[in-house]
Design a protein around this motif. Structure first.
Motif, short mmCIF file in Angstrom:
data_model
loop_
_atom_site.label_atom_id
_atom_site.label_comp_id
_atom_site.label_asym_id
_atom_site.label_seq_id
_atom_site.Cartn_x
_atom_site.Cartn_y
_atom_site.Cartn_z
N GLY A 177 0.80 -1.21 0.00
CA GLY A 177 0.00 0.00 0.00
C GLY A 177 0.84 1.27 0.00
O GLY A 177 0.59 2.21 -0.76
N ARG A 178 1.86 1.33 0.83
CA ARG A 178 2.71 2.52 0.88
C ARG A 178 3.46 2.73 -0.43
O ARG A 178 3.69 3.86 -0.85
CB ARG A 178 3.68 2.40 2.05
N ASP A 179 3.83 1.61 -1.07
CA ASP A 179 4.51 1.72 -2.37
C ASP A 179 3.58 2.32 -3.42
O ASP A 179 4.00 3.11 -4.27
CB ASP A 179 4.99 0.35 -2.82
N LEU A 180 2.31 1.94 -3.36
CA LEU A 180 1.35 2.46 -4.34
C LEU A 180 1.16 3.96 -4.17
O LEU A 180 1.09 4.71 -5.16
CB LEU A 180 0.01 1.73 -4.19
N LEU A 181 1.06 4.42 -2.92
CA LEU A 181 0.87 5.85 -2.69
C LEU A 181 2.10 6.65 -3.12
O LEU A 181 1.98 7.67 -3.80
CB LEU A 181 0.56 6.10 -1.21
N LEU A 182 3.27 6.18 -2.73
CA LEU A 182 4.50 6.89 -3.12
C LEU A 182 4.71 6.81 -4.63
O LEU A 182 5.14 7.79 -5.26
CB LEU A 182 5.69 6.29 -2.38
N GLY A 183 4.41 5.65 -5.20
CA GLY A 183 4.57 5.51 -6.65
C GLY A 183 3.63 6.41 -7.43
O GLY A 183 4.00 6.96 -8.47
N SER A 184 2.41 6.59 -6.91
CA SER A 184 1.47 7.50 -7.57
C SER A 184 2.02 8.92 -7.58
O SER A 184 1.89 9.66 -8.56
CB SER A 184 0.12 7.46 -6.85
N GLY A 185 2.66 9.33 -6.47
CA GLY A 185 3.28 10.66 -6.42
C GLY A 185 4.39 10.79 -7.44
O GLY A 185 4.54 11.85 -8.08
N ILE A 186 5.18 9.74 -7.62
CA ILE A 186 6.27 9.78 -8.61
C ILE A 186 5.71 9.92 -10.02
O ILE A 186 6.22 10.68 -10.84
CB ILE A 186 7.14 8.51 -8.48
N LEU A 187 4.63 9.19 -10.30
CA LEU A 187 4.03 9.26 -11.64
C LEU A 187 3.47 10.66 -11.92
O LEU A 187 3.64 11.19 -13.03
CB LEU A 187 2.93 8.21 -11.77
#
Length: 380
Positions: free
Chosen positions: A112-122
């Motif tokens: 879950g934390r990876d998805l949130l941080l990854g969304s910010g990167i995108l």
């Protein structure tokens, strides 16, 4: 809102662990490197083709760890693409489109934390892409392609999770079915063995021949237990359909009375009377087998737990609406020292056939088990 974000942050990764690196990953990296070199050589509109090729080739190995380290690989690759966009005015290789595979891998396998941080990167990457002078159409196209890959990753992620739940549910149902069959077959015969052995011991001093009679009954029950166990093992090992294995019929319910008579002594337990009325031929084999197991378990429970019972009445009534099985004894119910699973298994069997199972004190004293199976629940 805070609770929702916290829940999303702490969400686990994919249900099944990501697969290990396979040979296709190396082929994919090799193709990215080869295409990047060819594009850098053949394209004439690139201001710095060598730098563009170096950036793509240097970040291509991120594909090898995209499943096990999805967030880190996404951050490395998209950072490299952002630097290239700023340094070369968006004059980057088309081959860099491979980074969308990293976005897919993140939403397919990440926590879950990876998805949130990854969304910010995108999102940050789209902003940098716009600041680098990219056309609005190009930005929309990249955003649309990213959304497609992200959606695909999420869809496959939840599909895999649903599949795992289905498999777990099937395993649970199989375990419950096996538990019911073991309880209804082995437990019944073992209970008969125990009761007959107790009766033989109680009367052996006055009647020496009682020990011989007890051994005959014990041998017969043990043989039945072994035969039914072998049948179950054959079904499990060879994969035979359960209905092809030797099954019970409504006529076997009458054997419950004859089995009780084999005891031959009062100490062996109460008398069992069986009465069947109606058209037995109209009952499907599967339902008939279930009714036998239900009657068998009810009689076994009465003989084991009904203190002072002298008679057990088994009444099976068949009519156009369905089947009604009533098992009544005139004893006093005694709670078992260790709770069993007989009633639970009976309720499960009845529920599978769309019926009801009730157990409680009889109006005139004693204990009664009533099972009703409407035909609508099992006629197909």
């Amino acid at each position: 809102m805070t609770g929702l974000l916290r829940s999303a942050w702490n969400a686990p990764g994919a249900v099944l662990p990501p697969p290990r690196r396979v040979w296709r990953d190396w082929v994919l990296v090799s193709l990215v490197v080869l295409i990047a070199l060819l594009e850098a050589i053949l394209r004439t509109d690139l201001s710095q083709p060598l730098l563009a090729a170096v950036i793509v080739i240097a970040s291509a190995p991120t594909l090898l760890w995209r499943r096990t380290r999805p967030l880190l690989m996404l951050a490395i690759a998209y950072s490299a693409m952002a630097v290239a966009a700023l340094l070369m005015d968006n004059s980057i290789l088309y081959t860099s489109v491979y980074v969308i595979l990293l976005a897919y891998a993140l939403f397919r396998w990440g926590k879950g934390r990876d998805l949130l941080l990854g969304s910010g990167i995108l999102l940050a990457n789209l902003v940098v892409y716009g600041l680098g002078g990219a056309l609005f159409v190009d930005i929309v196209g990249e955003a649309g392609l990213t959304v497609i890959m992200v959606t695909l990753g999420v869809a496959l992620r939840y599909r895999a999770r649903a599949r795992v739940r289905e498999i777990d549910r099937a395993k649970l149902l199989e375990r419950e079915m096996l538990a019911r069959d073991l309880h209804d077959t082995v437990a019944h015969h073992v209970s008969a063995i125990a009761i007959r052995a107790q009766a033989g011991l109680a009367t052996a001093a006055l009647k020496p021949e009682a020990a011989t009679d007890a051994l005959r009954v014990i041998e017969a029950e043990a043989s039945k237990t072994l035969a039914e166990m072998r049948s179950m093992v054959r079904v499990l090992r060879q994969g035979d359909a359960p209905e092809l294995a030797p099954g019970r019929t409504l006529a076997d319910i009458e054997q419950l009375a004859s089995t009780a008579l084999l005891a031959g002594t009062e100490a062996a337990g109460p008398r069992v009377d069986v009465r069947i009325t109606g058209d037995t031929e109209s009952i499907p084999p599967i339902v008939a087998a279930a009714l036998f197991r239900l009657a068998q378990e009810s009689v076994t429970n009465a003989r084991r737990h009904a203190r002072g019972a002298s008679i057990i009445d088994v009444v099976l009534e068949i009519d156009e609406s369905g089947v009604r099985l009533t098992v009544t004894n005139d004893g006093e119910a005694v709670p078992a020292a260790t709770p069993g699973y007989g009633i639970t298994g009976m309720m499960e069997r009845t529920s599978l056939l769309g019926g009801t199972c009730q157990s409680g004190r009889a109006p005139g004293g004693g204990w009664v088990v009533t099972i009703v199976l409407p035909r609508v629940g099992w006629t197909t």
